[in-house]
Design a protein around this motif. Structure first.
Motif, mmCIF file in Angstrom:
data_model
loop_
_atom_site.group_PDB
_atom_site.id
_atom_site.type_symbol
_atom_site.label_atom_id
_atom_site.label_comp_id
_atom_site.label_asym_id
_atom_site.label_seq_id
_atom_site.Cartn_x
_atom_site.Cartn_y
_atom_site.Cartn_z
ATOM 1 N N PHE A 1 0.829 -1.198 0.000
ATOM 2 C CA PHE A 1 0.000 0.000 0.000
ATOM 3 C C PHE A 1 0.867 1.254 0.000
ATOM 4 C CE2 PHE A 1 -3.631 -2.464 2.232
ATOM 5 C CZ PHE A 1 -4.074 -2.927 0.993
ATOM 6 N N GLY A 2 1.984 1.217 0.724
ATOM 7 C CA GLY A 2 2.911 2.357 0.707
ATOM 8 C C GLY A 2 3.478 2.602 -0.671
ATOM 9 N N PHE A 3 3.793 1.507 -1.382
ATOM 10 C CA PHE A 3 4.287 1.619 -2.754
ATOM 11 C C PHE A 3 3.230 2.249 -3.650
ATOM 12 C CE2 PHE A 3 4.520 -0.142 -7.037
ATOM 13 C CZ PHE A 3 5.841 0.118 -7.388
ATOM 14 N N ILE A 4 1.991 1.815 -3.509
ATOM 15 C CA ILE A 4 0.907 2.365 -4.328
ATOM 16 C C ILE A 4 0.707 3.842 -4.050
ATOM 17 C CG2 ILE A 4 -1.583 2.239 -4.773
ATOM 18 C CD1 ILE A 4 -1.379 -0.790 -4.155
ATOM 19 N N ALA A 5 0.725 4.217 -2.768
ATOM 20 C CA ALA A 5 0.559 5.629 -2.410
ATOM 21 C C ALA A 5 1.680 6.480 -2.976
ATOM 22 C CB ALA A 5 0.496 5.764 -0.888
ATOM 23 N N LYS A 6 2.881 5.937 -3.001
ATOM 24 C CA LYS A 6 4.033 6.687 -3.486
ATOM 25 C C LYS A 6 3.983 6.895 -4.995
ATOM 26 C CE LYS A 6 9.106 6.567 -3.482
ATOM 27 N NZ LYS A 6 10.304 5.791 -3.054
ATOM 28 N N HIS A 7 3.376 5.951 -5.733
ATOM 29 C CA HIS A 7 3.417 5.990 -7.196
ATOM 30 C C HIS A 7 2.052 6.300 -7.825
ATOM 31 C CE1 HIS A 7 6.990 3.590 -6.090
ATOM 32 N NE2 HIS A 7 7.541 4.137 -7.151
ATOM 33 N N ARG A 8 1.145 6.866 -7.018
ATOM 34 C CA ARG A 8 -0.175 7.197 -7.568
ATOM 35 C C ARG A 8 -0.111 8.200 -8.703
ATOM 36 N NH1 ARG A 8 -3.865 8.837 -2.594
ATOM 37 N NH2 ARG A 8 -1.841 9.602 -1.840
ATOM 38 N N GLY A 9 0.888 9.049 -8.701
ATOM 39 C CA GLY A 9 1.012 10.039 -9.765
ATOM 40 C C GLY A 9 1.554 9.474 -11.063
ATOM 41 N N ILE A 10 2.014 8.207 -11.052
ATOM 42 C CA ILE A 10 2.601 7.585 -12.245
ATOM 43 C C ILE A 10 1.616 6.625 -12.902
ATOM 44 C CG2 ILE A 10 4.517 6.198 -13.110
ATOM 45 C CD1 ILE A 10 6.171 7.145 -10.746
ATOM 46 N N TRP A 11 1.006 5.757 -12.096
ATOM 47 C CA TRP A 11 0.086 4.747 -12.623
ATOM 48 C C TRP A 11 -1.258 4.850 -11.890
ATOM 49 C CZ3 TRP A 11 4.901 2.214 -10.897
ATOM 50 C CH2 TRP A 11 5.823 2.094 -11.920
ATOM 51 N N PRO A 12 -2.345 4.466 -12.554
ATOM 52 C CA PRO A 12 -3.641 4.435 -11.870
ATOM 53 C C PRO A 12 -3.631 3.455 -10.698
ATOM 54 C CG PRO A 12 -3.924 4.308 -14.259
ATOM 55 C CD PRO A 12 -2.461 4.143 -13.995
ATOM 56 N N VAL A 13 -4.344 3.806 -9.648
ATOM 57 C CA VAL A 13 -4.401 2.951 -8.458
ATOM 58 C C VAL A 13 -4.956 1.576 -8.798
ATOM 59 C CG1 VAL A 13 -5.509 2.661 -6.205
ATOM 60 C CG2 VAL A 13 -4.550 4.884 -6.853
ATOM 61 N N SER A 14 -5.986 1.527 -9.656
ATOM 62 C CA SER A 14 -6.597 0.229 -9.998
ATOM 63 C C SER A 14 -5.589 -0.690 -10.686
ATOM 64 C CB SER A 14 -7.811 0.454 -10.889
ATOM 65 O OG SER A 14 -7.436 1.126 -12.096
ATOM 66 N N TRP A 15 -4.736 -0.133 -11.544
ATOM 67 C CA TRP A 15 -3.732 -0.950 -12.224
ATOM 68 C C TRP A 15 -2.722 -1.509 -11.218
ATOM 69 C CZ3 TRP A 15 -2.140 1.926 -17.375
ATOM 70 C CH2 TRP A 15 -3.280 2.042 -18.185
ATOM 71 N N MET A 16 -2.256 -0.660 -10.305
ATOM 72 C CA MET A 16 -1.262 -1.116 -9.333
ATOM 73 C C MET A 16 -1.857 -2.150 -8.390
ATOM 74 S SD MET A 16 1.021 2.255 -8.379
ATOM 75 C CE MET A 16 -0.339 3.399 -8.104
#
Length: 382
Positions: free
Chosen positions: A99-114
């Protein structure tokens, strides 16, 4: 403002108004309350594909719609590949790390994809975002900051064991595996050491015997000193560093740096050691068979102070392994990757390493992860 939508029939009639009835584009656009650019685009689409223009709501042809769908699919697959490549180590971690990784990269990839690529739910991620961190997470964050500070203070040379010893010295109770995990999560990696086993094929020295015989232990200070010199490249040419090491604490007790590889260089290093440690009593000095150490001036200095001479076999660095280990640490932890413009710049950096880091602070595995000065201080207090 709601975006206007037009049916397929409306678009066809608007195009025919221009193409078949001879009305100008400007006049037709004014009559229909359209922008001229929109009407011209419809005309172009109709001319390209009269039968297939304006499918459905008139946005795309079936072929274009399929191309767009495939492009979206390719983009998603590429993103999933990059997500898994960047976060491949996360699959073995807990959900909080992912979840920390997803929060960090939300500006790069859509949350649903991650979330799909990492196998976690979107609802779980959004719940994690608003949930207050656990006591363990807060503890990890505080300890992680101290771990990073210790790592940076060592000039990025400490591995997990030395950082762990720093934490224990500060009174922090934690395990080695926890330090390893926190360093791994912050990508803190010590500089790797080059390891290459030299061949043991030397012959006995004719100048002095190998009295040390690879016994690198000493029960008291100033009983066994080892010495050698190395080379440091600068833009002005080579800088030569001679060092004398006390085997009791692995402390550098004497050193000298010069731009020429002379007997005076090793003599100055030994003189510094004598000035610092006092006149030696039953001291063994071990070095290689270099011409600097076999020179008349150096041998006279040792004889005047009653120092027993010991020398490695020719071409055998194992006989002086403790000294080789120090030079390896110096080059891995400080010199490698540096570009020294002048010899003075290299001198200053080597001085800083020896006197401000290695002797007073660097934790030595041979000494139970104490620094050389701390080891001597504890031995004096015992």
């Amino acid at each position: 403002m709601t975006r206007r939508q037009f049916s397929r029939e409306f678009k066809r009639e608007a195009v025919q108004l221009v193409l078949e009835r001879g009305v100008s584009v400007a006049q037709a656009a004014r009559d229909l309350d359209l922008h001229q650019t929109v009407l011209r685009r419809w005309i172009t689409q109709y001319r390209d594909q009269p039968a297939g223009a304006f499918p459905g709501q008139g946005k795309l042809t079936p072929a274009d719609d399929e191309v767009r769908r495939l492009k979206r699919e390719v983009a998603r697959l590429k993103a999933e590949r990059d997500i898994l490549k960047k976060g491949r180590g996360l699959l073995r971690q807990g959900p909080a790390v992912m979840f920390g990784f997803i929060a960090k990269h939300r500006g790069i990839w859509p949350v649903s994809w991650m979330c799909g690529a990492l196998g976690v739910s979107r609802s779980g991620f959004h719940a994690w975002l608003i949930r207050s961190p656990s006591a363990r997470a807060r503890s990890d964050e505080a300890l992680g900051a101290r771990v990073r500070a210790s790592f940076l203070l060592s000039d990025r040379t400490y591995g997990a064991r030395r950082v762990w010893r720093d934490m224990l010295a500060e009174g922090i109770s934690c395990g080695l595996h926890r330090i390893e995990r926190l360093m791994r999560e912050q990508a803190l990696r010590a500089r790797p050491r080059r390891r290459q086993l030299p061949k043991d094929s030397g012959t006995r020295s004719v100048i002095a015997p190998n009295v040390l015989e690879r016994d690198f232990r000493a029960d008291r200070p100033n009983r066994k000193w080892v010495a050698d010199f190395t080379y440091i490249w600068t833009a002005q040419g080579w800088l030569y560093l001679a060092v004398v090491l006390d085997l009791f604490s692995r402390r550098v007790v004497g050193w000298s740096m010069k731009d020429a590889m002379t007997a005076q260089m090793v003599t100055d290093a030994l003189m510094m050691a004598i000035w610092r440690r006092g006149r030696p009593d039953t001291l063994l000095h071990h070095s290689d068979q270099g011409s600097q150490y076999t020179s008349e001036s150096f041998q006279r200095l040792m004889a005047d102070h009653g120092i027993t001479c010991s020398m490695s076999r020719s071409g055998n660095c194992w006989d002086n392994a403790a000294m080789e280990s120090f030079f390896s640490s110096l080059k891995v932890e400080r010199i490698r990757g540096q570009v020294y413009r002048t010899r003075d710049q290299a001198r200053a950096d080597v001085f800083d390493y020896i006197e401000r880091f290695y002797n007073p602070r660097r934790r030595h595995s041979t000494l139970g992860y104490l620094s050389p000065m701390d080891y001597e201080r504890r031995a004096m207090e015992a």
